[in-house]
Design an enzyme around this catalytic site. Sequence first.
Site, mmCIF file in Angstrom:
data_model
loop_
_atom_site.group_PDB
_atom_site.id
_atom_site.type_symbol
_atom_site.label_atom_id
_atom_site.label_comp_id
_atom_site.label_asym_id
_atom_site.label_seq_id
_atom_site.Cartn_x
_atom_site.Cartn_y
_atom_site.Cartn_z
ATOM 1 N N ASP A 23 0.856 -1.415 -0.167
ATOM 2 C CA ASP A 23 0.011 -0.043 -0.123
ATOM 3 C C ASP A 23 0.837 1.244 0.094
ATOM 4 O O ASP A 23 2.013 1.095 0.527
ATOM 5 C CB ASP A 23 -0.889 -0.055 1.278
ATOM 6 N N ASP A 25 -0.117 5.034 0.792
ATOM 7 C CA ASP A 25 -0.464 5.964 1.858
ATOM 8 C C ASP A 25 -0.492 5.579 3.393
ATOM 9 O O ASP A 25 -1.296 4.800 3.499
ATOM 10 C CB ASP A 25 -1.523 6.870 1.647
ATOM 11 N N ASP A 201 -2.068 -0.264 6.037
ATOM 12 C CA ASP A 201 -2.163 0.301 7.220
ATOM 13 C C ASP A 201 -3.673 0.902 7.582
ATOM 14 O O ASP A 201 -3.709 1.347 8.461
ATOM 15 C CB ASP A 201 -1.212 1.667 7.201
HETATM 16 MG MG MG Z 1 -2.978 3.147 3.191
#
Ligand code: MG
Length: 252
Positions: A23, A25, A201
């Site tokens: 991922d 961001d 995240d």
């Molecule tokens: Mg993310």
Amino acid sequence: MCPPRPAPPDSRAWLRQAALFLDIDGTLLDLAPTPEGVRVPPALPASLRALTLGLGGALALVSGRPLGDIDRLFPDRFDAAGTHGAEWRLGGSKQGAELPGTADLALVTAMLRDGLNRLPGVRLEHKPLALALHYRAAPQWEVATQALAAQAAQTLGPAYRLQAGKAVVEILPAGAGKGSAIRRFMEHPPYVGRTPVFVGDDLTDEDGFAAVNALGGLSIRVGTGAGSQACYGLPGPAELRDWLVQLVAALP
Ligand SMILES: [Mg+2]
């Protein structure tokens, strides 16, 4: 569900046969007040290029950002799933994802614009095949923004679904998700037969964690996240970037 998350296991046990899914961001990059405000640390692209080479090409970025946005941040044109898998690119060419077109979304754009007049600071982002409402700059409107998005999703019917993330709620094609994006890569060379490793995240990544767990891979969550399905953890994006540098050094 895994217990509190230890650091990922020694890479010697798995790196040679890994397929790496990352991922962007909050994972590779530190979050910024706006999606445009993120910064790519100068050494990161070189780590990603070295890993891509060392893994026989089996590295993909898996993001909620549209592909065009991913390429602005990382001009190397890595393999990628954009807009949570609604778009994807493998070996340099864009692949169709067999999802509904954007025509339907126009039906709710006016409704959303209207609603957002009452929610100053909330921003509507048009993506290929999806719409996102960002409220990081106006957290007081979280509940109202989610209600507005839910109303739009209901109007669109079962071809679309809601996806909540950090200070964002999105209206996505029902078939789009990071889990299905990862499974799709794993069906194609150079990914097929490798062990998937996914690092994310956010809530939008849980679906990806579940997919790699089911495929016997490694799921790694960056930052805190109670109730996450990820089996391993790293404290933050800086620690992930350090870990990637260690992986590069451990490549065969
Ligand atoms: Mg993310």
